[in-house]
Write a protein that holds these residues in place. Structure first.
Motif, PDB file in Angstrom:
ATOM      1  N   LEU A   1       1.253   2.086   5.265  1.00 17.10           N
ATOM      2  CA  LEU A   1       1.644   2.437   6.635  1.00 17.10           C
ATOM      3  C   LEU A   1       2.956   1.735   6.991  1.00 17.10           C
ATOM      4  O   LEU A   1       3.157   0.569   6.645  1.00 17.10           O
ATOM      5  CB  LEU A   1       0.539   2.068   7.637  1.00 17.10           C
ATOM      6  CG  LEU A   1      -0.805   2.772   7.426  1.00 17.10           C
ATOM      7  CD1 LEU A   1      -1.777   2.405   8.548  1.00 17.10           C
ATOM      8  CD2 LEU A   1      -0.633   4.286   7.355  1.00 17.10           C
ATOM      9  N   PRO A   2       3.844   2.445   7.686  1.00 16.95           N
ATOM     10  CA  PRO A   2       5.198   1.908   7.890  1.00 16.95           C
ATOM     11  C   PRO A   2       5.282   0.753   8.890  1.00 16.95           C
ATOM     12  O   PRO A   2       4.787   0.850  10.020  1.00 16.95           O
ATOM     13  CB  PRO A   2       5.982   3.125   8.420  1.00 16.95           C
ATOM     14  CG  PRO A   2       4.946   4.025   9.007  1.00 16.95           C
ATOM     15  CD  PRO A   2       3.684   3.811   8.229  1.00 16.95           C
ATOM     16  N   GLY A   3       5.892  -0.327   8.439  1.00 11.50           N
ATOM     17  CA  GLY A   3       6.314  -1.400   9.341  1.00 11.50           C
ATOM     18  C   GLY A   3       5.233  -2.253   9.981  1.00 11.50           C
ATOM     19  O   GLY A   3       5.486  -2.889  11.005  1.00 11.50           O
ATOM     20  N   ILE A   4       4.026  -2.322   9.403  1.00 12.29           N
ATOM     21  CA  ILE A   4       3.030  -3.170  10.071  1.00 12.29           C
ATOM     22  C   ILE A   4       2.510  -4.309   9.193  1.00 12.29           C
ATOM     23  O   ILE A   4       1.702  -5.129   9.651  1.00 12.29           O
ATOM     24  CB  ILE A   4       1.837  -2.374  10.669  1.00 12.29           C
ATOM     25  CG1 ILE A   4       1.106  -1.577   9.588  1.00 12.29           C
ATOM     26  CG2 ILE A   4       2.288  -1.470  11.787  1.00 12.29           C
ATOM     27  CD1 ILE A   4      -0.224  -1.005  10.096  1.00 12.29           C
ATOM     28  N   ASP A   5       2.948  -4.366   7.952  1.00 13.83           N
ATOM     29  CA  ASP A   5       2.614  -5.547   7.128  1.00 13.83           C
ATOM     30  C   ASP A   5       3.688  -5.712   6.052  1.00 13.83           C
ATOM     31  O   ASP A   5       4.820  -5.240   6.241  1.00 13.83           O
ATOM     32  CB  ASP A   5       1.171  -5.485   6.572  1.00 13.83           C
ATOM     33  CG  ASP A   5       0.948  -4.351   5.574  1.00 13.83           C
ATOM     34  OD1 ASP A   5       1.906  -3.625   5.259  1.00 13.83           O
ATOM     35  OD2 ASP A   5      -0.193  -4.205   5.099  1.00 13.83           O
ATOM     36  N   ASP A   6       3.357  -6.324   4.942  1.00 12.45           N
ATOM     37  CA  ASP A   6       4.362  -6.544   3.902  1.00 12.45           C
ATOM     38  C   ASP A   6       4.473  -5.362   2.945  1.00 12.45           C
ATOM     39  O   ASP A   6       5.055  -5.476   1.872  1.00 12.45           O
ATOM     40  CB  ASP A   6       4.064  -7.847   3.133  1.00 12.45           C
ATOM     41  CG  ASP A   6       2.642  -7.882   2.582  1.00 12.45           C
ATOM     42  OD1 ASP A   6       1.816  -7.029   2.975  1.00 12.45           O
ATOM     43  OD2 ASP A   6       2.353  -8.764   1.755  1.00 12.45           O
ATOM     44  N   GLY A   7       3.919  -4.215   3.340  1.00 11.66           N
ATOM     45  CA  GLY A   7       4.032  -2.997   2.536  1.00 11.66           C
ATOM     46  C   GLY A   7       5.243  -2.179   2.953  1.00 11.66           C
ATOM     47  O   GLY A   7       6.318  -2.744   3.191  1.00 11.66           O
ATOM     48  N   ALA A   8       5.058  -0.857   3.032  1.00  8.73           N
ATOM     49  CA  ALA A   8       6.171   0.041   3.377  1.00  8.73           C
ATOM     50  C   ALA A   8       6.862  -0.409   4.672  1.00  8.73           C
ATOM     51  O   ALA A   8       6.200  -0.769   5.644  1.00  8.73           O
ATOM     52  CB  ALA A   8       5.644   1.460   3.534  1.00  8.73           C
ATOM     53  N   LYS A   9       8.190  -0.366   4.663  1.00  8.67           N
ATOM     54  CA  LYS A   9       8.948  -0.850   5.834  1.00  8.67           C
ATOM     55  C   LYS A   9       9.283   0.278   6.808  1.00  8.67           C
ATOM     56  O   LYS A   9       9.550   0.034   7.980  1.00  8.67           O
ATOM     57  CB  LYS A   9      10.279  -1.474   5.392  1.00  8.67           C
ATOM     58  CG  LYS A   9      10.144  -2.600   4.393  1.00  8.67           C
ATOM     59  CD  LYS A   9      10.405  -3.951   5.046  1.00  8.67           C
ATOM     60  CE  LYS A   9      10.131  -5.106   4.127  1.00  8.67           C
ATOM     61  NZ  LYS A   9       8.758  -5.152   3.583  1.00  8.67           N
ATOM     62  N   SER A  10       9.320   1.498   6.305  1.00  3.25           N
ATOM     63  CA  SER A  10       9.722   2.625   7.151  1.00  3.25           C
ATOM     64  C   SER A  10       8.906   3.854   6.763  1.00  3.25           C
ATOM     65  O   SER A  10       8.294   3.882   5.682  1.00  3.25           O
ATOM     66  CB  SER A  10      11.197   2.944   6.912  1.00  3.25           C
ATOM     67  OG  SER A  10      11.365   3.305   5.548  1.00  3.25           O
ATOM     68  N   MET A  11       8.950   4.878   7.628  1.00  2.25           N
ATOM     69  CA  MET A  11       8.237   6.124   7.324  1.00  2.25           C
ATOM     70  C   MET A  11       8.764   6.724   6.024  1.00  2.25           C
ATOM     71  O   MET A  11       7.993   7.248   5.214  1.00  2.25           O
ATOM     72  CB  MET A  11       8.417   7.099   8.503  1.00  2.25           C
ATOM     73  CG  MET A  11       7.645   8.378   8.359  1.00  2.25           C
ATOM     74  SD  MET A  11       5.851   8.135   8.134  1.00  2.25           S
ATOM     75  CE  MET A  11       5.299   7.980   9.820  1.00  2.25           C
ATOM     76  N   GLU A  12      10.075   6.605   5.817  1.00  2.00           N
ATOM     77  CA  GLU A  12      10.665   7.141   4.587  1.00  2.00           C
ATOM     78  C   GLU A  12      10.063   6.449   3.347  1.00  2.00           C
ATOM     79  O   GLU A  12       9.714   7.102   2.367  1.00  2.00           O
ATOM     80  CB  GLU A  12      12.169   6.888   4.654  1.00  2.00           C
ATOM     81  CG  GLU A  12      12.967   7.834   3.811  1.00  2.00           C
ATOM     82  CD  GLU A  12      14.415   7.387   3.722  1.00  2.00           C
ATOM     83  OE1 GLU A  12      14.872   6.606   4.590  1.00  2.00           O
ATOM     84  OE2 GLU A  12      15.073   7.798   2.758  1.00  2.00           O
ATOM     85  N   GLU A  13       9.953   5.132   3.448  1.00  2.00           N
ATOM     86  CA  GLU A  13       9.392   4.387   2.309  1.00  2.00           C
ATOM     87  C   GLU A  13       7.916   4.759   2.106  1.00  2.00           C
ATOM     88  O   GLU A  13       7.456   4.909   0.973  1.00  2.00           O
ATOM     89  CB  GLU A  13       9.556   2.873   2.525  1.00  2.00           C
ATOM     90  CG  GLU A  13       9.309   2.095   1.244  1.00  2.00           C
ATOM     91  CD  GLU A  13       9.453   0.581   1.390  1.00  2.00           C
ATOM     92  OE1 GLU A  13       9.991   0.101   2.414  1.00  2.00           O
ATOM     93  OE2 GLU A  13       9.004  -0.123   0.460  1.00  2.00           O
ATOM     94  N   SER A  14       7.174   4.902   3.216  1.00  2.00           N
ATOM     95  CA  SER A  14       5.759   5.318   3.111  1.00  2.00           C
ATOM     96  C   SER A  14       5.649   6.620   2.328  1.00  2.00           C
ATOM     97  O   SER A  14       4.826   6.752   1.418  1.00  2.00           O
ATOM     98  CB  SER A  14       5.144   5.566   4.499  1.00  2.00           C
ATOM     99  OG  SER A  14       5.186   4.408   5.267  1.00  2.00           O
TER     100      SER A  14
END
Ligand SMILES: [Fe+2]
Length: 242
Positions: free
Chosen positions: A25-38
Protein backbone atom coordinates in the motif's frame (compact mmCIF):
# COMPACT_ATOMS: atom_id res chain seq x y z
CA UNK A 1 28.30 -30.73 -22.62
CA UNK A 2 24.68 -30.40 -21.50
CA UNK A 3 23.94 -27.79 -18.82
CA UNK A 4 20.81 -28.39 -16.77
CA UNK A 5 18.82 -25.19 -16.32
CA UNK A 6 18.20 -24.09 -12.75
CA UNK A 7 14.45 -23.66 -12.80
CA UNK A 8 13.34 -20.77 -10.57
CA UNK A 9 10.95 -21.59 -7.75
CA UNK A 10 8.31 -19.10 -8.92
CA UNK A 11 7.64 -21.21 -11.98
CA UNK A 12 6.17 -23.78 -9.58
CA UNK A 13 3.91 -21.51 -7.55
CA UNK A 14 0.59 -23.33 -7.35
CA UNK A 15 -2.34 -21.94 -9.30
CA UNK A 16 -4.07 -19.19 -7.31
CA UNK A 17 -1.22 -19.10 -4.81
CA UNK A 18 -2.03 -16.69 -1.98
CA UNK A 19 0.72 -14.38 -0.77
CA UNK A 20 -0.12 -13.47 2.84
CA UNK A 21 2.67 -11.01 3.63
CA UNK A 22 3.70 -7.86 1.74
CA UNK A 23 3.95 -4.06 2.00
CA UNK A 24 2.21 -2.88 -1.16
CA UNK A 25 0.00 0.00 0.00
CA UNK A 26 1.38 3.41 -0.98
CA UNK A 27 3.07 5.66 1.55
CA UNK A 28 2.02 4.16 4.88
CA UNK A 29 5.03 2.09 5.93
CA UNK A 30 8.50 1.12 4.70
CA UNK A 31 7.01 -0.55 1.61
CA UNK A 32 5.76 1.11 -1.58
CA UNK A 33 6.23 4.89 -1.46
CA UNK A 34 3.72 5.90 -4.12
CA UNK A 35 0.73 4.53 -6.04
CA UNK A 36 3.02 4.11 -9.04
CA UNK A 37 5.42 1.98 -7.02
CA UNK A 38 2.51 -0.07 -5.60
CA UNK A 39 1.32 -0.86 -9.12
CA UNK A 40 4.85 -1.69 -10.31
CA UNK A 41 5.27 -4.17 -7.45
CA UNK A 42 1.90 -5.74 -8.20
CA UNK A 43 2.77 -6.07 -11.90
CA UNK A 44 6.01 -7.78 -10.86
CA UNK A 45 4.15 -10.20 -8.60
CA UNK A 46 1.66 -10.98 -11.37
CA UNK A 47 4.58 -11.76 -13.72
CA UNK A 48 5.84 -14.26 -11.16
CA UNK A 49 2.46 -15.99 -11.13
CA UNK A 50 0.71 -14.47 -8.12
CA UNK A 51 -3.02 -13.96 -8.52
CA UNK A 52 -4.09 -13.41 -4.90
CA UNK A 53 -2.40 -10.94 -2.59
CA UNK A 54 -3.21 -10.19 1.03
CA UNK A 55 -1.09 -7.15 1.77
CA UNK A 56 -0.05 -6.48 5.36
CA UNK A 57 1.19 -2.96 6.23
CA UNK A 58 2.96 -2.51 9.54
CA UNK A 59 1.02 -1.42 12.59
CA UNK A 60 3.95 -0.56 14.80
CA UNK A 61 3.57 1.86 17.72
CA UNK A 62 4.73 5.36 16.84
CA UNK A 63 7.04 4.10 14.05
CA UNK A 64 4.18 3.18 11.69
CA UNK A 65 1.06 4.30 13.56
CA UNK A 66 -1.40 2.88 11.06
CA UNK A 67 -5.00 2.16 11.94
CA UNK A 68 -7.48 -0.24 10.31
CA UNK A 69 -9.21 2.82 8.80
CA UNK A 70 -6.02 4.17 7.18
CA UNK A 71 -5.17 0.73 5.80
CA UNK A 72 -8.69 0.12 4.54
CA UNK A 73 -8.87 3.47 2.72
CA UNK A 74 -5.46 2.97 1.02
CA UNK A 75 -6.41 -0.56 0.03
CA UNK A 76 -9.63 0.67 -1.58
CA UNK A 77 -7.67 3.24 -3.64
CA UNK A 78 -5.25 0.57 -4.80
CA UNK A 79 -8.07 -1.87 -5.59
CA UNK A 80 -9.69 0.82 -7.77
CA UNK A 81 -6.44 1.33 -9.70
CA UNK A 82 -6.08 -2.44 -10.16
CA UNK A 83 -9.61 -2.60 -11.51
CA UNK A 84 -9.29 0.34 -13.85
CA UNK A 85 -6.09 -1.19 -15.31
CA UNK A 86 -7.77 -4.62 -15.49
CA UNK A 87 -4.81 -6.27 -13.77
CA UNK A 88 -5.39 -10.02 -13.32
CA UNK A 89 -4.98 -10.08 -9.56
CA UNK A 90 -7.17 -9.92 -6.45
CA UNK A 91 -5.95 -7.75 -3.61
CA UNK A 92 -7.09 -8.03 -0.02
CA UNK A 93 -5.54 -6.59 3.12
CA UNK A 94 -4.73 -7.23 6.78
CA UNK A 95 -1.77 -5.94 8.84
CA UNK A 96 1.53 -7.00 10.35
CA UNK A 97 1.25 -6.18 14.06
CA UNK A 98 4.34 -5.49 16.13
CA UNK A 99 3.86 -7.08 19.56
CA UNK A 100 4.66 -4.02 21.68
CA UNK A 101 2.79 -2.24 24.51
CA UNK A 102 0.56 -0.53 21.96
CA UNK A 103 -0.60 -3.90 20.73
CA UNK A 104 -2.10 -4.65 24.14
CA UNK A 105 -4.12 -1.44 23.85
CA UNK A 106 -5.42 -2.42 20.42
CA UNK A 107 -6.52 -5.73 21.88
CA UNK A 108 -8.42 -3.89 24.62
CA UNK A 109 -10.04 -1.30 22.42
CA UNK A 110 -10.69 -2.51 18.91
CA UNK A 111 -10.91 -5.50 16.66
CA UNK A 112 -7.81 -6.49 14.71
CA UNK A 113 -7.34 -6.68 10.96
CA UNK A 114 -7.21 -10.35 10.11
CA UNK A 115 -6.33 -12.66 7.29
CA UNK A 116 -9.46 -14.70 6.53
CA UNK A 117 -11.51 -13.74 9.59
CA UNK A 118 -9.27 -14.98 12.38
CA UNK A 119 -5.57 -15.12 11.50
CA UNK A 120 -3.47 -12.24 12.85
CA UNK A 121 0.01 -11.69 11.42
CA UNK A 122 2.41 -10.66 14.19
CA UNK A 123 6.09 -9.78 14.43
CA UNK A 124 8.59 -9.41 17.27
CA UNK A 125 11.17 -6.66 17.91
CA UNK A 126 14.62 -7.35 16.41
CA UNK A 127 16.48 -7.50 19.72
CA UNK A 128 14.28 -9.63 21.99
CA UNK A 129 11.00 -11.48 22.14
CA UNK A 130 8.10 -9.58 23.73
CA UNK A 131 8.17 -9.87 27.52
CA UNK A 132 4.54 -10.85 27.88
CA UNK A 133 4.61 -13.14 24.86
CA UNK A 134 2.79 -16.10 26.39
CA UNK A 135 0.13 -13.86 27.89
CA UNK A 136 -0.44 -12.10 24.56
CA UNK A 137 -0.72 -15.37 22.64
CA UNK A 138 -3.08 -16.74 25.24
CA UNK A 139 -5.27 -13.65 25.00
CA UNK A 140 -5.34 -13.74 21.22
CA UNK A 141 -6.44 -17.34 21.30
CA UNK A 142 -9.08 -16.76 23.94
CA UNK A 143 -10.52 -13.95 21.77
CA UNK A 144 -10.85 -16.35 18.83
CA UNK A 145 -7.83 -15.13 16.87
CA UNK A 146 -5.11 -17.39 15.49
CA UNK A 147 -1.70 -15.70 15.63
CA UNK A 148 0.78 -16.27 12.79
CA UNK A 149 4.34 -15.24 13.63
CA UNK A 150 6.05 -13.72 10.58
CA UNK A 151 9.58 -14.83 9.63
CA UNK A 152 10.63 -16.78 12.77
CA UNK A 153 13.89 -17.65 10.96
CA UNK A 154 14.98 -14.01 11.31
CA UNK A 155 14.91 -13.86 15.12
CA UNK A 156 18.52 -14.60 15.93
CA UNK A 157 17.83 -14.42 19.68
CA UNK A 158 15.94 -17.72 19.47
CA UNK A 159 18.93 -19.76 20.63
CA UNK A 160 17.43 -23.10 19.89
CA UNK A 161 14.98 -22.08 17.23
CA UNK A 162 13.17 -25.35 16.86
CA UNK A 163 12.59 -25.85 20.59
CA UNK A 164 11.35 -22.29 20.94
CA UNK A 165 9.00 -22.73 18.04
CA UNK A 166 7.69 -26.08 19.25
CA UNK A 167 6.91 -24.45 22.58
CA UNK A 168 5.06 -21.55 20.94
CA UNK A 169 3.23 -23.97 18.66
CA UNK A 170 1.88 -25.75 21.73
CA UNK A 171 0.25 -22.53 22.88
CA UNK A 172 -1.41 -21.95 19.54
CA UNK A 173 1.04 -19.91 17.47
CA UNK A 174 1.42 -20.57 13.74
CA UNK A 175 4.51 -19.71 11.67
CA UNK A 176 5.11 -17.97 8.35
CA UNK A 177 8.50 -18.19 6.65
CA UNK A 178 9.71 -15.44 4.31
CA UNK A 179 10.46 -16.72 0.81
CA UNK A 180 13.16 -14.01 0.67
CA UNK A 181 15.04 -15.94 3.36
CA UNK A 182 15.50 -18.75 0.83
CA UNK A 183 17.31 -16.33 -1.48
CA UNK A 184 19.82 -15.60 1.35
CA UNK A 185 18.47 -12.06 1.38
CA UNK A 186 18.99 -11.81 5.16
CA UNK A 187 22.30 -13.72 5.13
CA UNK A 188 23.49 -17.29 5.38
CA UNK A 189 22.49 -17.86 9.02
CA UNK A 190 18.88 -16.92 8.36
CA UNK A 191 18.91 -19.11 5.25
CA UNK A 192 20.22 -22.07 7.20
CA UNK A 193 17.65 -21.56 9.94
CA UNK A 194 14.90 -21.35 7.31
CA UNK A 195 15.94 -24.68 5.81
CA UNK A 196 16.18 -26.25 9.27
CA UNK A 197 12.65 -25.09 10.14
CA UNK A 198 11.23 -26.35 6.86
CA UNK A 199 12.90 -29.71 7.33
CA UNK A 200 11.53 -29.92 10.88
CA UNK A 201 8.03 -29.37 9.49
CA UNK A 202 7.20 -26.47 11.80
CA UNK A 203 6.43 -23.89 9.11
CA UNK A 204 2.73 -23.45 8.39
CA UNK A 205 2.75 -20.70 5.73
CA UNK A 206 5.06 -18.73 3.48
CA UNK A 207 4.99 -15.12 2.34
CA UNK A 208 7.08 -12.83 0.17
CA UNK A 209 7.34 -9.82 2.55
CA UNK A 210 7.93 -7.72 -0.57
CA UNK A 211 8.60 -4.04 0.18
CA UNK A 212 10.38 -2.88 -2.96
CA UNK A 213 11.42 -3.82 -6.48
CA UNK A 214 14.74 -5.20 -5.34
CA UNK A 215 12.87 -7.86 -3.36
CA UNK A 216 11.12 -9.07 -6.52
CA UNK A 217 14.46 -9.44 -8.29
CA UNK A 218 15.76 -11.38 -5.29
CA UNK A 219 12.72 -13.68 -5.18
CA UNK A 220 13.31 -14.62 -8.80
CA UNK A 221 16.71 -16.02 -7.85
CA UNK A 222 15.31 -18.77 -5.59
CA UNK A 223 15.79 -22.08 -7.32
CA UNK A 224 13.24 -24.86 -7.19
CA UNK A 225 15.65 -27.74 -6.85
CA UNK A 226 16.33 -27.80 -3.13
CA UNK A 227 13.25 -25.89 -2.03
CA UNK A 228 10.17 -27.10 -3.86
CA UNK A 229 9.71 -30.32 -1.91
CA UNK A 230 10.21 -28.52 1.42
CA UNK A 231 7.49 -26.02 0.55
CA UNK A 232 4.80 -28.53 -0.30
CA UNK A 233 2.84 -28.19 2.97
CA UNK A 234 3.04 -24.38 3.35
CA UNK A 235 2.02 -23.94 -0.30
CA UNK A 236 -1.10 -26.01 0.41
CA UNK A 237 -1.83 -24.19 3.67
CA UNK A 238 -1.48 -20.75 2.05
CA UNK A 239 -4.16 -21.71 -0.41
CA UNK A 240 -6.65 -22.06 2.47
CA UNK A 241 -6.14 -18.48 3.65
CA UNK A 242 -8.05 -16.81 0.84
FE1 LIG B 1 6.66 -7.54 6.77
Amino acid sequence: MIFSRKIPLYEFFPKEFVDIHSHLLPGIDDGAKSMEESLDLIQGLIQMGFTRLITTPHIYGSVWPNTPEIIRSKAILLQEEIQSRKLPVSLSFAAEYMLDEKFMQYLDTSSLLTIKNKYVLIEFPNFQAPLQLHEILFRLNSMGYEPILAHPERYTYFENVINNIEELKEIGCLFQLNLLSLAKHYGTNVYETAIKLLKAGVIDFVGTDVHRKYHLDTLKKITSKKHLKLLETPFKNNFNLW
